[in-house]
Design a protein around this motif. Structure first.
Motif, PDB file in Angstrom:
ATOM      1  N   PRO A  20      46.466 -23.024  37.673  1.00  0.00           N
ATOM      2  CA  PRO A  20      46.772 -22.492  38.940  1.00  0.00           C
ATOM      3  C   PRO A  20      45.671 -22.676  39.502  1.00  0.00           C
ATOM      4  CG  PRO A  20      46.840 -21.480  36.740  1.00  0.00           C
ATOM      5  CD  PRO A  20      46.918 -21.830  36.704  1.00  0.00           C
ATOM      6  N   GLU A  21      45.157 -22.849  40.545  1.00  0.00           N
ATOM      7  CA  GLU A  21      44.394 -22.338  40.777  1.00  0.00           C
ATOM      8  C   GLU A  21      43.247 -21.497  41.642  1.00  0.00           C
ATOM      9  OE1 GLU A  21      41.976 -23.163  46.063  1.00  0.00           O
ATOM     10  OE2 GLU A  21      44.600 -23.073  45.540  1.00  0.00           O
ATOM     11  N   PRO A  22      43.469 -20.102  40.807  1.00  0.00           N
ATOM     12  CA  PRO A  22      42.493 -18.882  40.278  1.00  0.00           C
ATOM     13  C   PRO A  22      41.584 -19.792  38.992  1.00  0.00           C
ATOM     14  CG  PRO A  22      44.762 -18.334  41.030  1.00  0.00           C
ATOM     15  CD  PRO A  22      45.278 -19.595  40.707  1.00  0.00           C
ATOM     16  N   GLU A  23      41.958 -20.249  38.158  1.00  0.00           N
ATOM     17  CA  GLU A  23      41.786 -20.857  37.262  1.00  0.00           C
ATOM     18  C   GLU A  23      40.631 -21.647  37.336  1.00  0.00           C
ATOM     19  OE1 GLU A  23      43.919 -20.656  33.378  1.00  0.00           O
ATOM     20  OE2 GLU A  23      45.725 -19.289  35.362  1.00  0.00           O
ATOM     21  N   ARG A  24      41.014 -22.461  37.868  1.00  0.00           N
ATOM     22  CA  ARG A  24      40.782 -24.148  39.007  1.00  0.00           C
ATOM     23  C   ARG A  24      38.829 -24.185  38.718  1.00  0.00           C
ATOM     24  NH1 ARG A  24      43.831 -26.922  42.495  1.00  0.00           N
ATOM     25  NH2 ARG A  24      45.507 -25.756  41.381  1.00  0.00           N
ATOM     26  N   GLN A  25      38.342 -23.553  39.588  1.00  0.00           N
ATOM     27  CA  GLN A  25      37.360 -23.580  39.505  1.00  0.00           C
ATOM     28  C   GLN A  25      36.273 -23.441  38.264  1.00  0.00           C
ATOM     29  OE1 GLN A  25      35.469 -21.926  43.051  1.00  0.00           O
ATOM     30  NE2 GLN A  25      33.753 -22.623  42.899  1.00  0.00           N
ATOM     31  N   GLN A  26      36.271 -22.554  37.979  1.00  0.00           N
ATOM     32  CA  GLN A  26      35.436 -22.441  36.384  1.00  0.00           C
ATOM     33  C   GLN A  26      36.145 -22.751  35.507  1.00  0.00           C
ATOM     34  OE1 GLN A  26      33.188 -19.413  35.491  1.00  0.00           O
ATOM     35  NE2 GLN A  26      32.893 -20.486  33.715  1.00  0.00           N
ATOM     36  N   GLN A 112      33.210 -28.794  44.259  1.00  0.00           N
ATOM     37  CA  GLN A 112      32.872 -27.547  43.973  1.00  0.00           C
ATOM     38  C   GLN A 112      32.578 -26.353  42.773  1.00  0.00           C
ATOM     39  OE1 GLN A 112      37.176 -26.469  44.036  1.00  0.00           O
ATOM     40  NE2 GLN A 112      37.481 -29.109  44.608  1.00  0.00           N
ATOM     41  N   VAL A 113      32.013 -26.822  41.743  1.00  0.00           N
ATOM     42  CA  VAL A 113      30.598 -26.463  41.149  1.00  0.00           C
ATOM     43  C   VAL A 113      29.256 -26.902  40.779  1.00  0.00           C
ATOM     44  CG1 VAL A 113      33.308 -25.814  39.339  1.00  0.00           C
ATOM     45  CG2 VAL A 113      32.058 -27.483  40.172  1.00  0.00           C
ATOM     46  N   ARG A 114      28.757 -26.506  40.423  1.00  0.00           N
ATOM     47  CA  ARG A 114      27.145 -26.260  40.323  1.00  0.00           C
ATOM     48  C   ARG A 114      27.205 -27.627  39.448  1.00  0.00           C
ATOM     49  NH1 ARG A 114      22.768 -21.833  40.150  1.00  0.00           N
ATOM     50  NH2 ARG A 114      23.672 -21.720  42.614  1.00  0.00           N
ATOM     51  N   SER A 115      27.388 -27.926  38.462  1.00  0.00           N
ATOM     52  CA  SER A 115      27.103 -28.297  37.536  1.00  0.00           C
ATOM     53  C   SER A 115      29.000 -28.872  36.710  1.00  0.00           C
ATOM     54  CB  SER A 115      26.380 -28.110  36.370  1.00  0.00           C
ATOM     55  OG  SER A 115      26.471 -28.518  35.021  1.00  0.00           O
ATOM     56  N   ALA A 116      29.371 -29.996  36.735  1.00  0.00           N
ATOM     57  CA  ALA A 116      30.719 -30.461  36.709  1.00  0.00           C
ATOM     58  C   ALA A 116      30.749 -30.495  35.387  1.00  0.00           C
ATOM     59  CB  ALA A 116      31.244 -30.765  37.347  1.00  0.00           C
ATOM     60  N   GLY A 117      31.684 -30.614  34.558  1.00  0.00           N
ATOM     61  CA  GLY A 117      32.240 -30.984  33.149  1.00  0.00           C
ATOM     62  C   GLY A 117      32.043 -32.232  33.193  1.00  0.00           C
ATOM     63  N   PRO A 118      32.123 -33.302  31.741  1.00  0.00           N
ATOM     64  CA  PRO A 118      32.656 -34.943  31.403  1.00  0.00           C
ATOM     65  C   PRO A 118      33.708 -35.027  32.264  1.00  0.00           C
ATOM     66  CG  PRO A 118      32.891 -33.908  29.806  1.00  0.00           C
ATOM     67  CD  PRO A 118      31.817 -32.681  30.014  1.00  0.00           C
ATOM     68  N   VAL A 119      34.284 -36.316  32.482  1.00  0.00           N
ATOM     69  CA  VAL A 119      34.945 -36.695  33.445  1.00  0.00           C
ATOM     70  C   VAL A 119      35.767 -38.118  32.259  1.00  0.00           C
ATOM     71  CG1 VAL A 119      36.352 -37.933  35.282  1.00  0.00           C
ATOM     72  CG2 VAL A 119      34.349 -36.083  35.609  1.00  0.00           C
ATOM     73  N   GLY A 120      37.216 -38.146  31.630  1.00  0.00           N
ATOM     74  CA  GLY A 120      38.267 -38.807  31.144  1.00  0.00           C
ATOM     75  C   GLY A 120      38.990 -39.634  32.046  1.00  0.00           C
ATOM     76  N   LEU A 121      39.324 -40.549  31.734  1.00  0.00           N
ATOM     77  CA  LEU A 121      40.729 -41.331  33.114  1.00  0.00           C
ATOM     78  C   LEU A 121      41.699 -41.918  31.920  1.00  0.00           C
ATOM     79  CD1 LEU A 121      38.604 -44.102  34.662  1.00  0.00           C
ATOM     80  CD2 LEU A 121      39.601 -41.525  35.619  1.00  0.00           C
TER      81      LEU A 121
END
Length: 230
Positions: A20-26, A112-121
């Motif tokens: 859900p959106e409240p948990e997404r940014q973290q 939306q975040v300062r440092s995003a994690g890795p991305v997979g497809l």
């Protein structure tokens, strides 16, 4: 004559998220992001059904393709295809417009975040072809890609040389007798992936144009190896 669009945006309101959106940014900062792209004539709800099986260690986003199919409610495409030649598209088709749309959506999401994690497809059928197009555009942006019942858009691309240098991990899974993906398209995909990526190829006889439990198990193992927890 109207020029084809250079950018087909992703509808952010249609994205299905695993949290859900409240948990997404973290989660964008704390977990790997898995971007999921459905096949021709489907929609974002299709691959969202895999959330539970793939596990809670990822933040997952299932996107809707930008092109609604006429007369087919709830059916979308990433780029136009001849229904009789779904796995053998014309190399001149505007595949890059949708690719740019997904990449811009990803850029906006990461902002939306300062440092995003890795991305997979993870892509199925036409969505798998889209995953490869994204790797051709930005090979260093993605940790890995899993392609199920997929194909590659034929013809050279400006990013192919860079992709062959980076060689990101790619998983392919297909039924050799897939009624939609003919042998020539499967062979073209495998040849391209072997030349440009670090390939893990699997076949699943009897699955048809679908995803088997064995295939899903192998995808989970592939992601655990190449899209690890942060």
């Amino acid at each position: 004559m109207t020029a084809p669009p250079t950018h087909l945006p992703v509808d952010d309101r249609a994205v299905i998220w695993s949290l859900p959106e409240p948990e997404r940014q973290q989660a964008l900062a704390d977990r790997p992001l898995l971007v999921m792209l459905h096949g021709f004539g489907s929609n974002e709800r299709d691959l969202a059904g895999l959330f539970q099986a793939l596990g809670p260690q990822y933040l997952m986003a299932s996107l809707r393709a930008p092109l609604p199919l006429p007369g087919m409610s709830g059916s979308y495409a990433w780029f136009p295809l001849d229904p009789e030649r779904l796995a053998a598209p014309d190399a001149a088709l505007p595949t890059d417009a949708a690719t740019r749309g997904v990449l811009r959506w990803l850029e906006h999401t990461h902002a939306q975040v300062r440092s995003a994690g890795p991305v997979g497809l993870l892509g199925f059928s036409q969505g798998a072809a889209m995953c490869l197009q994204m790797l051709r555009h930005q090979p260093e942006a993605f940790a890995c890609a899993a392609l199920l019942s997929g194909f590659v858009v034929p013809g050279p691309h400006g990013g192919d040389e860079a992709l062959a240098q980076v060689r990101p991990p790619v998983f392919t899974g297909v039924d050799p007798a897939d009624p939609i993906i003919p042998p020539a398209a499967r062979e073209r995909l495998e040849a391209f992936a072997r030349e440009h990526t670090t390939l893990s190829a699997r076949t699943y006889p009897g699955v048809g144009h679908g995803i088997s439990s064995a295939g899903l198990h192998d995808v989970v193992s592939f992601l655990e190896e190449h899209l690890p927890r942060i």
